[in-house]
Design a protein around this motif. Structure first.
Motif, PDB file in Angstrom:
ATOM      1  N   VAL A  28       3.025   8.764   1.657  1.00 58.57           N
ATOM      2  CA  VAL A  28       4.010   7.722   1.925  1.00 58.57           C
ATOM      3  C   VAL A  28       4.156   6.899   0.654  1.00 58.57           C
ATOM      4  O   VAL A  28       3.165   6.437   0.089  1.00 58.57           O
ATOM      5  N   CYS A  29       5.388   6.719   0.202  1.00 52.93           N
ATOM      6  CA  CYS A  29       5.633   5.974  -1.040  1.00 52.93           C
ATOM      7  C   CYS A  29       6.367   4.680  -0.722  1.00 52.93           C
ATOM      8  O   CYS A  29       7.596   4.662  -0.636  1.00 52.93           O
ATOM      9  N   PRO A  30       5.635   3.584  -0.540  1.00 51.13           N
ATOM     10  CA  PRO A  30       6.302   2.323  -0.185  1.00 51.13           C
ATOM     11  C   PRO A  30       7.200   1.785  -1.292  1.00 51.13           C
ATOM     12  O   PRO A  30       8.138   1.051  -1.011  1.00 51.13           O
ATOM     13  N   THR A  31       6.959   2.146  -2.552  1.00 55.32           N
ATOM     14  CA  THR A  31       7.808   1.623  -3.624  1.00 55.32           C
ATOM     15  C   THR A  31       9.191   2.260  -3.596  1.00 55.32           C
ATOM     16  O   THR A  31      10.149   1.665  -4.085  1.00 55.32           O
ATOM     17  N   PHE A  33      -1.219  -4.274  -5.775  1.00 54.19           N
ATOM     18  CA  PHE A  33       0.207  -3.962  -5.703  1.00 54.19           C
ATOM     19  C   PHE A  33       0.476  -2.948  -4.597  1.00 54.19           C
ATOM     20  O   PHE A  33       1.418  -3.112  -3.807  1.00 54.19           O
ATOM     21  N   ALA A  34      -0.327  -1.903  -4.505  1.00 60.98           N
ATOM     22  CA  ALA A  34      -0.131  -0.863  -3.491  1.00 60.98           C
ATOM     23  C   ALA A  34      -0.255  -1.442  -2.084  1.00 60.98           C
ATOM     24  O   ALA A  34       0.537  -1.110  -1.189  1.00 60.98           O
ATOM     25  N   HIS A  35      -1.210  -2.339  -1.895  1.00 60.39           N
ATOM     26  CA  HIS A  35      -1.373  -2.952  -0.574  1.00 60.39           C
ATOM     27  C   HIS A  35      -0.205  -3.885  -0.251  1.00 60.39           C
ATOM     28  O   HIS A  35       0.281  -3.912   0.881  1.00 60.39           O
ATOM     29  N   TYR A  54       8.122   0.804 -10.651  1.00 56.23           N
ATOM     30  CA  TYR A  54       6.770   0.825 -10.091  1.00 56.23           C
ATOM     31  C   TYR A  54       6.683   2.020  -9.156  1.00 56.23           C
ATOM     32  O   TYR A  54       7.603   2.301  -8.417  1.00 56.23           O
ATOM     33  N   ARG A  55       5.570   2.699  -9.201  1.00 54.69           N
ATOM     34  CA  ARG A  55       5.363   3.806  -8.281  1.00 54.69           C
ATOM     35  C   ARG A  55       3.936   3.781  -7.760  1.00 54.69           C
ATOM     36  O   ARG A  55       2.989   3.679  -8.527  1.00 54.69           O
ATOM     37  N   CYS A  56       3.808   3.860  -6.475  1.00 58.58           N
ATOM     38  CA  CYS A  56       2.508   4.068  -5.860  1.00 58.58           C
ATOM     39  C   CYS A  56       2.757   4.804  -4.565  1.00 58.58           C
ATOM     40  O   CYS A  56       3.869   4.789  -4.035  1.00 58.58           O
ATOM     41  N   ALA A  57       1.747   5.479  -4.095  1.00 61.04           N
ATOM     42  CA  ALA A  57       1.865   6.203  -2.841  1.00 61.04           C
ATOM     43  C   ALA A  57       0.522   6.169  -2.140  1.00 61.04           C
ATOM     44  O   ALA A  57      -0.531   6.054  -2.775  1.00 61.04           O
ATOM     45  N   HIS A  58       0.589   6.255  -0.835  1.00 61.45           N
ATOM     46  CA  HIS A  58      -0.611   6.325  -0.016  1.00 61.45           C
ATOM     47  C   HIS A  58      -0.672   7.727   0.563  1.00 61.45           C
ATOM     48  O   HIS A  58       0.316   8.210   1.135  1.00 61.45           O
ATOM     49  N   LEU A  59      -1.830   8.383   0.392  1.00 65.12           N
ATOM     50  CA  LEU A  59      -2.021   9.706   0.959  1.00 65.12           C
ATOM     51  C   LEU A  59      -2.800   9.553   2.261  1.00 65.12           C
ATOM     52  O   LEU A  59      -3.944   9.096   2.264  1.00 65.12           O
ATOM     53  N   LEU A  60      -2.159   9.902   3.346  1.00 60.54           N
ATOM     54  CA  LEU A  60      -2.800   9.842   4.657  1.00 60.54           C
ATOM     55  C   LEU A  60      -3.358  11.230   4.944  1.00 60.54           C
ATOM     56  O   LEU A  60      -2.617  12.210   4.976  1.00 60.54           O
ATOM     57  N   VAL A  61      -4.673  11.318   5.102  1.00 62.05           N
ATOM     58  CA  VAL A  61      -5.304  12.624   5.267  1.00 62.05           C
ATOM     59  C   VAL A  61      -6.232  12.626   6.488  1.00 62.05           C
ATOM     60  O   VAL A  61      -6.740  11.581   6.887  1.00 62.05           O
ATOM     61  N   ALA A  79       2.877  -3.636  -1.412  1.00 62.07           N
ATOM     62  CA  ALA A  79       4.057  -2.800  -1.157  1.00 62.07           C
ATOM     63  C   ALA A  79       4.006  -2.237   0.260  1.00 62.07           C
ATOM     64  O   ALA A  79       5.026  -2.190   0.960  1.00 62.07           O
ATOM     65  N   ALA A  80       2.822  -1.832   0.693  1.00 61.81           N
ATOM     66  CA  ALA A  80       2.677  -1.317   2.060  1.00 61.81           C
ATOM     67  C   ALA A  80       2.921  -2.427   3.079  1.00 61.81           C
ATOM     68  O   ALA A  80       3.515  -2.184   4.139  1.00 61.81           O
ATOM     69  N   ASP A  81       2.462  -3.647   2.780  1.00 62.40           N
ATOM     70  CA  ASP A  81       2.705  -4.775   3.683  1.00 62.40           C
ATOM     71  C   ASP A  81       4.202  -5.024   3.866  1.00 62.40           C
ATOM     72  O   ASP A  81       4.670  -5.288   4.979  1.00 62.40           O
ATOM     73  N   VAL A  82       4.948  -4.958   2.766  1.00 61.81           N
ATOM     74  CA  VAL A  82       6.399  -5.159   2.840  1.00 61.81           C
ATOM     75  C   VAL A  82       7.030  -4.062   3.688  1.00 61.81           C
ATOM     76  O   VAL A  82       7.893  -4.312   4.534  1.00 61.81           O
ATOM     77  N   MET A  83       6.570  -2.828   3.475  1.00 63.79           N
ATOM     78  CA  MET A  83       7.131  -1.688   4.188  1.00 63.79           C
ATOM     79  C   MET A  83       6.879  -1.785   5.690  1.00 63.79           C
ATOM     80  O   MET A  83       7.774  -1.517   6.495  1.00 63.79           O
ATOM     81  N   THR A  84       5.676  -2.179   6.071  1.00 67.16           N
ATOM     82  CA  THR A  84       5.345  -2.210   7.500  1.00 67.16           C
ATOM     83  C   THR A  84       5.706  -3.538   8.158  1.00 67.16           C
ATOM     84  O   THR A  84       5.728  -3.627   9.371  1.00 67.16           O
TER      85      THR A  84
END
Length: 195
Positions: free
Chosen positions: A23-26, A67-69, A34-41, A71-76
Motif C-alpha cells: 500500500v503506497c499512501p504517498t 513520515f510513513a506513519h 515523496y515515496r513510501c509504502a507499507h508491505l502487509l504480509v 502518510a498512513a494516518d492521512v490515508m486512513t
C-alpha cells in the motif's frame, strides 16, 4: 482509488494469511517527490521479509518512519476525498471546454491522455513514445492536478476558458468542430519551438 468514492480494491478481498499487499499512501494523497509504502504480509513471512529488507537496504531513518506513519494516518483518516473531487471536477471542465480533439476515458488516477486541439509541439509534453504506446499520435499525458496546464489548454479554444466552456458533443469535440485528429491545430501558426 476510483473517483466514485469507493474504497478498497480487489486484492483487499484476498485471504490475508496468504497475500502480501503493498500500500503506497504517498500515491493516495498525491504527495509528489515523496515515496513510501507499507508491505502487509502474512505473519509467517514477516521476519524473513524484514531480514531481507534490512540486508538489502539497511535500516530506515526515524524521519522516514515518522513520515510513513503520518502518510498512513492521512490515508486512513480524512482520506483523499477532496483531492478526488478536485480531479473529477477538473476533468469535467477540461473535457467540456473543447480544448481536446479526443481523449481516453478516465475514472481513476491523476492523469488523462488526450489529444489537444493545438499541436503538442507547442509545449512540453509526454506523448506515446514515453509510454510504449502505438497508434495514439498527438496524444499526451495531462496532469489533472496542474491548474496552470489545464487552464492553458482551455485557453487555446477560441472564446474558451475555464469559465466559458463551449460544451461537448458525443464525438469528443465541441458541437461546431470535428473530432478527427486531422483538424487538430489546423489554421494555427506554427510554434517557434522545435522538437
Amino acid at each position: 482509488m476510483p473517483w466514485d468514492g469507493g474504497r478498497g480494491e480487489a486484492s483487499a478481498r484476498l485471504p490475508a494469511a496468504h497475500t502480501p499487499r503493498m500500500v503506497c499512501p504517498t500515491k493516495y494523497p498525491s504527495l509528489h517527490g515523496y515515496r513510501c509504502a507499507h508491505l502487509l504480509v502474512p505473519a509467517a513471512l514477516r521476519q524473513e521479509l524484514a531480514d531481507l529488507h534490512i540486508n538489502l537496504h539497511g535500516d530506515v531513518a526515524v524521519s522516514d518512519r515518522l513520515f510513513a506513519h503520518r502518510a498512513a494516518d492521512v490515508m486512513t483518516g480524512h482520506g483523499n476525498g477532496d483531492l478526488v473531487a478536485y480531479i473529477r471536477d477538473t476533468y469535467a471542465r477540461l473535457t467540456a471546454s473543447g480544448a481536446l480533439a479526443a481523449w481516453t476515458p478516465v475514472e481513476a488516477g491523476f492523469f488523462l491522455f488526450g489529444r489537444p486541439r493545438v499541436p503538442h509541439r507547442w509545449f512540453l509534453a509526454l506523448d506515446e513514445r514515453y509510454f510504449e504506446l502505438d497508434g495514439h499520435p498527438g496524444y499526451v499525458r495531462i496532469n489533472l492536478l496542474h491548474p496552470t496546464a489545464v487552464e492553458t489548454l482551455m485557453a487555446t479554444v477560441p472564446g474558451g476558458s475555464a469559465s466559458g466552456a463551449s460544451g461537448i458533443s458525443e464525438n469528443c469535440g465541441p458541437p461546431d468542430r470535428p473530432a478527427s485528429g486531422a483538424a487538430a491545430g489546423e489554421g494555427v501558426a506554427a510554434s517557434p519551438h522545435t522538437r
